[in-house]
Scaffold this motif. Structure first.
Motif, mmCIF file in Angstrom:
data_model
loop_
_atom_site.group_PDB
_atom_site.id
_atom_site.type_symbol
_atom_site.label_atom_id
_atom_site.label_comp_id
_atom_site.label_asym_id
_atom_site.label_seq_id
_atom_site.Cartn_x
_atom_site.Cartn_y
_atom_site.Cartn_z
ATOM 1 N N ILE A 147 -72.570 -25.231 -8.178
ATOM 2 C CA ILE A 147 -71.415 -24.724 -7.440
ATOM 3 C C ILE A 147 -70.659 -25.949 -6.966
ATOM 4 N N THR A 148 -69.377 -26.077 -7.383
ATOM 5 C CA THR A 148 -68.651 -27.295 -7.036
ATOM 6 C C THR A 148 -67.437 -27.009 -6.177
ATOM 7 N N ASP A 149 -67.206 -25.757 -5.877
ATOM 8 C CA ASP A 149 -65.938 -25.433 -5.247
ATOM 9 C C ASP A 149 -66.121 -24.167 -4.415
ATOM 10 N N THR A 194 -64.367 -20.630 -5.278
ATOM 11 C CA THR A 194 -64.797 -19.684 -6.302
ATOM 12 C C THR A 194 -66.063 -18.935 -5.897
#
Lengths: 377, 377, 377
Positions: free
Chosen positions: B128-130, B133
């Motif tokens: 999960i980078t953001d 989202t």
């Protein structure tokens, strides 16, 4: 085949799917363009030494490659394409290797292509897909990012709209970096994939001697000064002047006056290497004589892009030379009609497919695992 | 070495790359800082029991670690760093394990560091980078996210600007979580990497008995109340008072009045553990006596950050003690000049490199795979 | 257990963590809902042929599945859930396979669920997590994206708010695609996970003959015309009318007049398949007779979502039938109180956990690796 639904469906009809199977035909080796990797494979004699050049080597410009290194890369790519399933389940040449897939400029196609190529050889990857979440967005220098990358992986693939970024990082990097598109400058692996496609179509061009009547005429619709794919393609062609009868750069005179078509020195560099260049503004007049028609509508300018030559639109009914092929690095815009897709001139899908195998070959060599997949070593 | 191009190139000169190879020197074990993992490895006697503490254990604060557990972690990290290629191709200790790399606050460096550490041991990760989202952005509770994570992986690495998030999730999690930076609170694996670097520089500090004259004086430029790396560093140092002659907290009096330098109780906690603390505002007066100078310009406040102490800027010409080292958790700002990079005081690159091996050691133990890489088990 | 910190901490109290271990209980097989995968496994006789249906098959709608194929999928999922660690370290059925995890609509839960399922079987994945970074955002057609995907992987998982996208891509794809939620249309793997949960709770329902008194009454709180999970659930139930005494669709009459509750033809399709449907607006009156209560507050409308039935809120003190279960596809909103979490009616955590195993089973079959994990082949 079946009705589509649109985004806002108020009362969609019940789908007529009962007892119907959503089936597809599996992917055969020759589905996308009539690719002939086996013929190319047997045409080029395997040599290990030229590939060893790539160990300890960054890939920033196509300019630094020797012709014999490129031919051996094409051979290895053809080997991979001839037997796609073999290497991931057996020799697994990139096992234990980590790719840093750093895309600071948005891209799906190239990012996934490299990621897929790496995974198909058994490696793993770590990904940057969005500049906004990175230290660079907070002001970290490219050199410091490169120091960081040294600790994290075995190879970097970089896309950056700033064309100087890859040079800045290569100063500090002690693992190899691949330029996957730096602004309007270069996109060397695209050029490799382009020529790989041409050689699959005409393997005889890969022989040491090419008879004059076998040489090909290539039409390039685009602006060499402002399109990275065109710049790199012309440079790779200039390494093989024996293959090329002539390159015709086709442009829209009103949108791109001839004075701005090339960078200062760009034509001279190509001509000195032995490439015959001609400029034209009349696509229809050129088409019947073109063996390869290369089109690419997108030119990057800074962080955005502009479209060139929208008066040039390839459709099915144009006077293509029989047996000739059309190439496009994709993604396409209106300049390449989808009506071309089922034409025998469509080799752009083969070009996209081959790009994965070409990148597999390049990556294997750059991280010094070529000996795991070559027969002669 | 070669000219850079800038982002908007109108008439770039043709690159002078012909026949030139873009080569790099491969990464040797001692390139970034003169690291001595082998000496540290032989200084600490291997013990399995303290590492078994880490099975079934969350890593939220450095506070919960026993000194002997930390020493054994440093030993295992030194073992990994001494032979980086060995474990991924042979014992593959994390094969079949899945890391959930959950970065709700932007970060490249720490996220990639954990991802690389995990992959180097043969594991795979989901990322999960953001925050935008995620379900959390849509109002999903942290407890529900933790329930989800239980089903998806074997370990969670979390960065969240809300310092309470890691506590909330740890209530529900049945797989271990690592706090990779929770607001201004803590960043325990950074502190471990910091001390690991110090011990590689002075392995004798890892012995059970440290002679008083061998103890080190550490200058920390920063605000303990507002910098998670400083908070965690002081806490880990307080576990090893026998190593430390004195810690000097150096701050800018005008920007950070002494009253706001520490949280209530923070100094008392450290002093009760036996750490000698002193406060100073005069960097130049302190430098000649500092064995370790630790600088970190970034303090997180909520979702953004502010810069402290910009009157403190480490350059090459300052009166460093001979043989002393400079540490910085990176990414750096103006406070650490790049002119320091080729100075012998530069151990911050070694610190960044070592952080990967330290995390490899920690992760191995947390998912109960230590027995695969230890000799004594 | 311990104090949380909030996002902006001015003077946080020193954490009372000294000598305290942040420990967790490891995850046992029966933690989330009293799952009984072993019983289900032995109830269904293994057959290979129905699973071979899935080779060369897209998964767009639950409608295309045969009941016997679904039962065999549930059996394989139960096999995976009964022994979660076995397949990744031994048979590794997806070794060398690449998943393209394409989420153009934000999602953490479903994306990570598929990614985890794939990795647990030894495969690797390439991910799209953000529409903004894709070619589609720049105008690339879905058909061209599908051509690209053919070259990059072995299976596509797609979430797109445009319900027609998965149909458009399936025309061009030569690798299988799974619809992971297309607007308000369908979410077939969610429906499979739902029924898988029901069968773990009542394995006897999976027998060929279900006595009338064993049939279950299912209450569905939601709007079939506007909720993809509800639409898919009703369709899968309609394939097994012998299991179902009755389905009661419970809705808020003021928010959703009965005329807009179903799409034209939707009720007829279900009733023709043998499903007994009833409509109700009185949750409290229905609850004491419901064996399964299914709630789902989110309905997608275009790119955003709206909440339905907020007068329906499941709390612990409602008159549930003894032994009955509550299901929710999660993420939840206010409609499902967290006070339900430690109730014996909570099977929604089991449902979420089982979804990973169900997806493992489906993915294994779709890429033609079922023979590696079946006993009878």
């Amino acid at each position: 085949m079946r009705s589509r639904r649109t985004a806002v469906v108020t009362n969609p009809a019940v789908l007529d799917l009962e007892d119907e199977q959503m089936r597809f035909a599996p992917l055969g080796p020759d589905v996308y363009g009539r690719t002939q990797p086996q013929t190319l494979l047997t045409t080029i004699e395997e040599q290990a030494d030229p590939l060893l050049d790539l160990v300890g080597q960054h890939v920033v410009s196509i300019q630094t490659f020797r012709p014999q290194t490129l031919l051996q890369l094409f051979r290895l790519a053809a080997k991979y394409e001839s037997n796609p399933g073999r290497y991931i389940t057996h020799s697994v040449p990139l096992r234990g290797k980590i790719l840093i897939n750093a895309f600071y400029e948005p891209s799906t196609r190239t990012r996934l292509s490299f990621d897929s190529a790496w995974h198909r050889l058994g490696g793993t990857s770590i990904n940057i897909t969005d500049r906004a979440t990175t230290g660079i967005a907070k002001g970290e220098s490219l050199e410091d990012v490169a120091h960081m990358f040294n600790n994290y992986g075995d190879c970097v693939v970089l896309r950056e709209s700033d064309s100087g970024a890859v040079f800045a990082m290569s100063q500090t990097l002690r693992i190899p970096i691949i330029n996957a598109g730096n602004g309007i400058d270069e996109h060397p692996t695209q050029a490799m994939a382009d020529l790989f496609t041409i050689l699959k179509w005409r393997p005889a061009l890969a022989k040491q001697q090419v008879a004059p009547e076998q040489r090909i005429r290539i039409g390039v619709i685009g602006v060499p000064a402002r399109m990275r794919t065109v710049r790199s393609l012309l440079r790779i062609l200039a390494k093989f002047p024996q293959m090329v009868e002539e390159v015709v750069v086709i442009h829209a005179a009103d949108a791109n006056p001839e004075a701005s078509l090339f960078d200062p020195g760009q034509q001279e560099e190509l001509r000195e290497a032995g490439l015959k260049l001609r400029i034209s503004t009349d696509l229809l007049a050129e088409l019947p004589d073109l063996d390869v028609t290369y089109i690419n509508a997108i030119a990057w300018v800074g962080d955005s892009f502009e479209v060139h030559g929208d008066q040039f639109r390839l459709t099915k009914d144009l006077p293509y030379k029989p047996g000739s092929i059309v190439l496009h690095p994709l993604a396409r815009g209106a300049e390449l009609s989808t009506c071309m897709d089922d034409s025998p001139h469509n080799w752009y899908f083969s070009q996209a497919r081959g790009a994965v195998f070409l990148r597999m070959a390049l990556l294997t060599c750059m991280v010094d695992r070529a000996e795991r997949v070559m027969d002669v070593v």
